[in-house]
Design a protein around this motif. Sequence first.
Motif, PDB file in Angstrom:
ATOM      1  N   PHE A   1       0.814  -1.206   0.000  1.00  0.00           N
ATOM      2  CA  PHE A   1       0.000   0.000   0.000  1.00  0.00           C
ATOM      3  C   PHE A   1       0.853   1.265   0.000  1.00  0.00           C
ATOM      4  O   PHE A   1       0.482   2.274  -0.610  1.00  0.00           O
ATOM      5  CB  PHE A   1      -0.927  -0.008   1.222  1.00  0.00           C
ATOM      6  CG  PHE A   1      -1.738   1.242   1.378  1.00  0.00           C
ATOM      7  CD1 PHE A   1      -2.863   1.461   0.596  1.00  0.00           C
ATOM      8  CD2 PHE A   1      -1.380   2.212   2.308  1.00  0.00           C
ATOM      9  CE1 PHE A   1      -3.614   2.625   0.723  1.00  0.00           C
ATOM     10  CE2 PHE A   1      -2.126   3.374   2.452  1.00  0.00           C
ATOM     11  CZ  PHE A   1      -3.244   3.579   1.656  1.00  0.00           C
TER      12      PHE A   1
ATOM     13  N   THR B   1       0.296  -2.873   5.867  1.00  0.00           N
ATOM     14  CA  THR B   1      -0.981  -2.397   6.381  1.00  0.00           C
ATOM     15  C   THR B   1      -2.031  -3.501   6.308  1.00  0.00           C
ATOM     16  O   THR B   1      -1.819  -4.550   5.690  1.00  0.00           O
ATOM     17  CB  THR B   1      -1.482  -1.199   5.549  1.00  0.00           C
ATOM     18  OG1 THR B   1      -1.751  -1.668   4.212  1.00  0.00           O
ATOM     19  CG2 THR B   1      -0.451  -0.082   5.506  1.00  0.00           C
TER      20      THR B   1
ATOM     21  N   ARG C   1      -4.588  -3.304   4.527  1.00  0.00           N
ATOM     22  CA  ARG C   1      -4.899  -3.436   3.099  1.00  0.00           C
ATOM     23  C   ARG C   1      -3.964  -4.447   2.428  1.00  0.00           C
ATOM     24  O   ARG C   1      -4.381  -5.205   1.535  1.00  0.00           O
ATOM     25  CB  ARG C   1      -4.822  -2.079   2.396  1.00  0.00           C
ATOM     26  CG  ARG C   1      -5.026  -2.139   0.883  1.00  0.00           C
ATOM     27  CD  ARG C   1      -6.398  -2.689   0.483  1.00  0.00           C
ATOM     28  NE  ARG C   1      -7.474  -1.926   1.044  1.00  0.00           N
ATOM     29  CZ  ARG C   1      -7.943  -0.784   0.526  1.00  0.00           C
ATOM     30  NH1 ARG C   1      -7.430  -0.294  -0.586  1.00  0.00           N
ATOM     31  NH2 ARG C   1      -8.941  -0.150   1.117  1.00  0.00           N
ATOM     32  N   ASP C   2      -2.706  -4.481   2.839  1.00  0.00           N
ATOM     33  CA  ASP C   2      -1.774  -5.456   2.279  1.00  0.00           C
ATOM     34  C   ASP C   2      -2.200  -6.880   2.629  1.00  0.00           C
ATOM     35  O   ASP C   2      -2.100  -7.788   1.788  1.00  0.00           O
ATOM     36  CB  ASP C   2      -0.359  -5.188   2.764  1.00  0.00           C
ATOM     37  CG  ASP C   2       0.189  -3.863   2.262  1.00  0.00           C
ATOM     38  OD1 ASP C   2      -0.015  -3.562   1.065  1.00  0.00           O
ATOM     39  OD2 ASP C   2       0.791  -3.127   3.051  1.00  0.00           O
TER      40      ASP C   2
ATOM     41  N   VAL D   1      -5.249  -7.839   3.133  1.00  0.00           N
ATOM     42  CA  VAL D   1      -6.419  -8.069   2.280  1.00  0.00           C
ATOM     43  C   VAL D   1      -5.980  -8.419   0.858  1.00  0.00           C
ATOM     44  O   VAL D   1      -6.501  -9.361   0.240  1.00  0.00           O
ATOM     45  CB  VAL D   1      -7.329  -6.821   2.287  1.00  0.00           C
ATOM     46  CG1 VAL D   1      -8.369  -6.882   1.165  1.00  0.00           C
ATOM     47  CG2 VAL D   1      -8.014  -6.680   3.646  1.00  0.00           C
ATOM     48  N   ASN D   2      -5.026  -7.685   0.332  1.00  0.00           N
ATOM     49  CA  ASN D   2      -4.613  -7.915  -1.055  1.00  0.00           C
ATOM     50  C   ASN D   2      -3.916  -9.259  -1.243  1.00  0.00           C
ATOM     51  O   ASN D   2      -4.058  -9.888  -2.305  1.00  0.00           O
ATOM     52  CB  ASN D   2      -3.715  -6.771  -1.523  1.00  0.00           C
ATOM     53  CG  ASN D   2      -4.511  -5.512  -1.816  1.00  0.00           C
ATOM     54  OD1 ASN D   2      -5.725  -5.558  -2.008  1.00  0.00           O
ATOM     55  ND2 ASN D   2      -3.845  -4.373  -1.830  1.00  0.00           N
TER      56      ASN D   2
ATOM     57  N   GLN E   1      -9.615  -6.319   8.792  1.00  0.00           N
ATOM     58  CA  GLN E   1      -9.472  -6.864   7.440  1.00  0.00           C
ATOM     59  C   GLN E   1     -10.837  -7.090   6.800  1.00  0.00           C
ATOM     60  O   GLN E   1     -11.029  -6.814   5.608  1.00  0.00           O
ATOM     61  CB  GLN E   1      -8.693  -8.179   7.503  1.00  0.00           C
ATOM     62  CG  GLN E   1      -7.266  -8.022   8.007  1.00  0.00           C
ATOM     63  CD  GLN E   1      -6.663  -9.355   8.410  1.00  0.00           C
ATOM     64  OE1 GLN E   1      -6.479 -10.231   7.569  1.00  0.00           O
ATOM     65  NE2 GLN E   1      -6.360  -9.531   9.694  1.00  0.00           N
TER      66      GLN E   1
ATOM     67  N   ASP F   1     -12.372  -3.798   5.761  1.00  0.00           N
ATOM     68  CA  ASP F   1     -11.611  -3.216   4.663  1.00  0.00           C
ATOM     69  C   ASP F   1     -11.859  -3.973   3.364  1.00  0.00           C
ATOM     70  O   ASP F   1     -11.877  -3.375   2.284  1.00  0.00           O
ATOM     71  CB  ASP F   1     -10.119  -3.178   4.994  1.00  0.00           C
ATOM     72  CG  ASP F   1      -9.374  -2.137   4.164  1.00  0.00           C
ATOM     73  OD1 ASP F   1      -9.812  -0.971   4.159  1.00  0.00           O
ATOM     74  OD2 ASP F   1      -8.380  -2.492   3.506  1.00  0.00           O
ATOM     75  N   TRP F   2     -12.055  -5.269   3.447  1.00  0.00           N
ATOM     76  CA  TRP F   2     -12.471  -6.055   2.284  1.00  0.00           C
ATOM     77  C   TRP F   2     -13.757  -5.467   1.695  1.00  0.00           C
ATOM     78  O   TRP F   2     -13.871  -5.248   0.486  1.00  0.00           O
ATOM     79  CB  TRP F   2     -12.719  -7.502   2.692  1.00  0.00           C
ATOM     80  CG  TRP F   2     -11.696  -8.490   2.251  1.00  0.00           C
ATOM     81  CD1 TRP F   2     -10.745  -9.095   3.013  1.00  0.00           C
ATOM     82  CD2 TRP F   2     -11.539  -9.021   0.925  1.00  0.00           C
ATOM     83  NE1 TRP F   2      -9.992  -9.964   2.252  1.00  0.00           N
ATOM     84  CE2 TRP F   2     -10.463  -9.934   0.966  1.00  0.00           C
ATOM     85  CE3 TRP F   2     -12.197  -8.809  -0.281  1.00  0.00           C
ATOM     86  CZ2 TRP F   2     -10.035 -10.642  -0.163  1.00  0.00           C
ATOM     87  CZ3 TRP F   2     -11.771  -9.513  -1.418  1.00  0.00           C
ATOM     88  CH2 TRP F   2     -10.707 -10.413  -1.349  1.00  0.00           C
TER      89      TRP F   2
ATOM     90  N   ALA G   1     -12.844  -1.979   0.123  1.00  0.00           N
ATOM     91  CA  ALA G   1     -11.932  -1.972  -1.024  1.00  0.00           C
ATOM     92  C   ALA G   1     -12.495  -2.735  -2.216  1.00  0.00           C
ATOM     93  O   ALA G   1     -12.282  -2.341  -3.369  1.00  0.00           O
ATOM     94  CB  ALA G   1     -10.586  -2.567  -0.625  1.00  0.00           C
TER      95      ALA G   1
ATOM     96  N   THR H   1     -10.786   2.184   7.739  1.00  0.00           N
ATOM     97  CA  THR H   1     -11.518   1.525   6.672  1.00  0.00           C
ATOM     98  C   THR H   1     -11.386   2.301   5.365  1.00  0.00           C
ATOM     99  O   THR H   1     -11.619   3.509   5.322  1.00  0.00           O
ATOM    100  CB  THR H   1     -13.010   1.417   7.032  1.00  0.00           C
ATOM    101  OG1 THR H   1     -13.142   0.662   8.240  1.00  0.00           O
ATOM    102  CG2 THR H   1     -13.792   0.727   5.926  1.00  0.00           C
TER     103      THR H   1
ATOM    104  N   HIS I   1      -8.659   2.997   3.885  1.00  0.00           N
ATOM    105  CA  HIS I   1      -7.314   3.562   3.795  1.00  0.00           C
ATOM    106  C   HIS I   1      -7.295   4.866   3.003  1.00  0.00           C
ATOM    107  O   HIS I   1      -6.417   5.108   2.157  1.00  0.00           O
ATOM    108  CB  HIS I   1      -6.347   2.544   3.175  1.00  0.00           C
ATOM    109  CG  HIS I   1      -6.016   1.412   4.097  1.00  0.00           C
ATOM    110  ND1 HIS I   1      -6.935   0.455   4.455  1.00  0.00           N
ATOM    111  CD2 HIS I   1      -4.868   1.093   4.758  1.00  0.00           C
ATOM    112  CE1 HIS I   1      -6.378  -0.405   5.276  1.00  0.00           C
ATOM    113  NE2 HIS I   1      -5.120  -0.041   5.490  1.00  0.00           N
TER     114      HIS I   1
END
Length: 399
Positions: free
Chosen positions: A43, A152, A154-155, A157-158, A184, A187-188, A191, A321, A323
């Motif tokens: 991220f 993060t 987000r990372d 999640v990715n 997570q 954030d899923w 995102a 949430t 990011h």
Amino acid sequence: MTQLKPHHLKYFTVCLILIFSSIASAELLVAKQKFETENFNTFNGKTIKKVQVGWESYGQLNPQKDNVILVTHYFSASSHAAGKYTKDDPQAGYWDALIGPGKAIDTNRFFVISVDSLANLGAYDPNVITTGPATINPDTGKPYGLDFPVVTIRDFVNIQKLVLESLGIEKLHGVIGASMGSMQAIDWASAYPDWVPRMVSIIGSAQSDAWTTSLLERWAIPIRLDPNWRNGNYYGHTPPTEGLIAALMFITQDALTPMAFNQVGQTASVNHNPLELDPLQSITARYSITNWLRERAQQRAKLSDANHLLYLTRASQLFITGHGANLTSGLQTIQAKTLFIPSGNDLLLMPYLSQEANQALLDLGKVSQLEKLTGDSGHLNGVSGISEKALKIKEFIEQ
């Protein structure tokens, strides 16, 4: 014949779920799988040349690949959410009461999957596969240390998304997570809204506010103060074990309540007394209750890495949430119906965090609801006391 009233029927149903869960739990054996990818972009714009993470699954993926429930794990956990690796394992996965054949998250119906986080705390656990500061940097042939990029939520999640895509999965039935896992999960939903029709946040938060960020910092301070930390470059040297143990002691106490802790103090093996003889005679002596806390932290420290704890702490502190610039913009993109299950006496991720997120979603016209866990164990209610909301979770994910 006596007619069952609605509240009796609900209680009876919960009992049946728990009974069948206990019968089925011994049947669920799982294996750790490994996912690898190259040149993962974080991220914050850094690149990790090689990433590998472990994952576990329970149940079968259907031909349409649309029966997938992603379980995102909490701070000190791994992808071992349910079942056992062998029949002789003394401990099943942390949500074994919730996941399995005939249970609230029914593996006869759903394909349930969980992924080890980057910088997973259990870096030396043989059942954890992770990439983090303790991993060998391919550019130097030595552990990354603090050269590993800040990661993060987000990372996490990715990476999970890459694992799912490698299995041909293009959408989830739902995502559910506790504590750091709740970050997570939401954030899923923010995102990748087209992926997530249902989101369950347990003992969770939609952002790390000022209080939570400062509370989490207490976990990092003992490690940084340990002279063996060596600014993160302790690999090949004596590790900062004392700092790590102190941090894990804080984490354990923060996850409980005074009531739960005092019950431990009253047990015969601890028998806490303010005027215990050893602390009265020596300033260096420890109380029986702090010995109990330390012993548990020492056991956990054997499989943990201090730098990994720092990185997970920072990922949690950085969380908001979406990011983005503010929480509202992150929540605005969510299309999922959401369920928040805070613990009413949580002293770590306090219930107001879930309440604020739930209300913010309602104010944005989203479909959201909230129910509280009522056990005595504080933050830990979201793991050890999750059976209390098994029926609610079942109803939510099956709607």
